[in-house]
Design an enzyme around this catalytic site. Structure first.
Site, mmCIF file in Angstrom:
data_model
loop_
_atom_site.group_PDB
_atom_site.id
_atom_site.type_symbol
_atom_site.label_atom_id
_atom_site.label_comp_id
_atom_site.label_asym_id
_atom_site.label_seq_id
_atom_site.Cartn_x
_atom_site.Cartn_y
_atom_site.Cartn_z
ATOM 1 N N GLU A 19 -1.379 -36.923 31.372
ATOM 2 C CA GLU A 19 -1.368 -37.276 29.962
ATOM 3 C C GLU A 19 -1.050 -35.734 29.295
ATOM 4 O O GLU A 19 -0.383 -35.768 28.455
ATOM 5 C CB GLU A 19 -2.633 -37.666 29.601
ATOM 6 C CG GLU A 19 -2.720 -39.139 29.959
ATOM 7 C CD GLU A 19 -3.090 -39.480 31.487
ATOM 8 O OE1 GLU A 19 -3.116 -40.707 32.009
ATOM 9 O OE2 GLU A 19 -3.553 -38.506 32.041
ATOM 10 N N HIS A 98 -11.545 -48.708 30.666
ATOM 11 C CA HIS A 98 -10.105 -49.117 29.774
ATOM 12 C C HIS A 98 -10.604 -49.841 28.336
ATOM 13 O O HIS A 98 -9.897 -50.662 27.893
ATOM 14 C CB HIS A 98 -9.483 -50.238 30.751
ATOM 15 C CG HIS A 98 -8.854 -49.504 31.868
ATOM 16 N ND1 HIS A 98 -8.185 -50.463 32.822
ATOM 17 C CD2 HIS A 98 -8.493 -48.185 32.170
ATOM 18 C CE1 HIS A 98 -7.625 -49.727 33.501
ATOM 19 N NE2 HIS A 98 -7.828 -48.487 33.217
#
Length: 294
Positions: A19, A98
């Site tokens: 990321e 998540h």
């Protein structure tokens, strides 16, 4: 579907799953005048890129001004999918990693815009406006809507202005302010409350949560005298706290009840019973009743 076939591998390509690298690459592309859209996928995994967003993207204009095209880090969009999604066949990591909603972290960073659409048609118009913006934008999509939302989306290009709230439903007795998925939950609670209490409730979608549309909220609460803020992320230091503080500062003499917040609990998402952690119709309905009766 078929983006690489349509636009070519030089514009649409896979990157290593890092990321920090994805966002850093996008920042460099933005400095060169391109308008990259970086896909982090789950907002839970944006934290490794936090340094790039906070110390590089957000400070670009403050530090260096703009280039010949009037851009600093303009056109940089970081896409994230956020918060609760119903259990799947995946193991418990799907809930542990998540189901976070970190939007309030980014609202504390001057130089970033934070956008959170409630549905497909809003997402398209806001995303095109974000790409056209000369500010870096963190664009957070409710992941549950990928499974739940079906909506007509015009094929032609259109933009929805950033930092402009939408009055989804007018009313005169209570103002409810929200964004993202809870707009649908609020609508269901409002329908029941209006039938039971004979009231008219105004529902406002912030759409952009930083910088957010203060004038629209203030004007509405001055008319209704009562306000409720609803969001899925935790109550503590959430977007609702800033909205409530602004209402208290600007609408104090107009308020007929305390500003209520209906938010997620200040805890991690449970590995089971996830729905107990987020605002539901009952909690919003109860807040409406309490605020009306105050």
């Amino acid at each position: 579907m078929n983006l690489a076939s349509e636009f070519g591998d030089d514009r649409v390509f896979n990157t290593p799953l890092t990321e920090q690298g994805i966002v850093g690459f996008a920042i460099g592309a933005a400095f060169e005048g391109m308008r990259p859209v970086a896909e982090v996928q789950f907002a839970d995994y944006v934290y490794p890129a936090f340094d790039q967003l906070v110390n590089e993207a957000a400070k670009a204009r403050f530090r260096a001004g703009v280039n010949a095209k009037g851009q600093s880090c303009g056109g940089l969009v970081v896409l994230c999918k956020y918060f609760y999604v119903p259990p799947t066949s995946e193991h418990t990591n799907s809930r542990r990693y998540h189901s976070q909603s970190p939007e309030s972290l980014f609202t504390h960073i001057p130089g970033l815009r934070v956008v959170m659409p409630r549905g497909p048609a809003q997402a398209k118009g806001l995303l095109l406006a974000a790409i056209a913006s000369n500010d870096p934008v963190v664009f957070m999509e409710p992941k549950i809507l990928y499974r739940a939302a079906v909506e007509y989306v015009p094929a032609e290009s259109y933009e929805i202005p950033l930092s402009k709230a939408e009055i989804v439903k007018p009313g005169k007795d209570v103002t409810i302010i929200s964004y993202g998925t809870p707009l649908y939950t609020c609508s269901n609670a409002i329908e029941k409350a209006e039938a039971d209490f004979g009231c008219q409730i105004e529902l406002i979608d912030l759409r952009t949560i930083y910088p957010w549309d203060r004038p629209t909220i203030i004007e509405s609460v001055k008319r209704t005298g009562k306000a409720i803020v609803v969001h899925e992320s935790m109550t503590n230091s959430g977007v609702g706290a800033e909205v409530a503080a602004t209402i208290q500062e600007q609408c104090f003499l107009n308020l007929e009840a305390p500003v209520a917040r209906v938010c997620g609990w200040s805890t991690h998402m449970g590995l089971i019973y996830e729905r107990f952690n987020i605002p539901d119709v009952t909690r919003i309905y109860d807040a409406i009743k309490t605020t009306l009766d105050y």
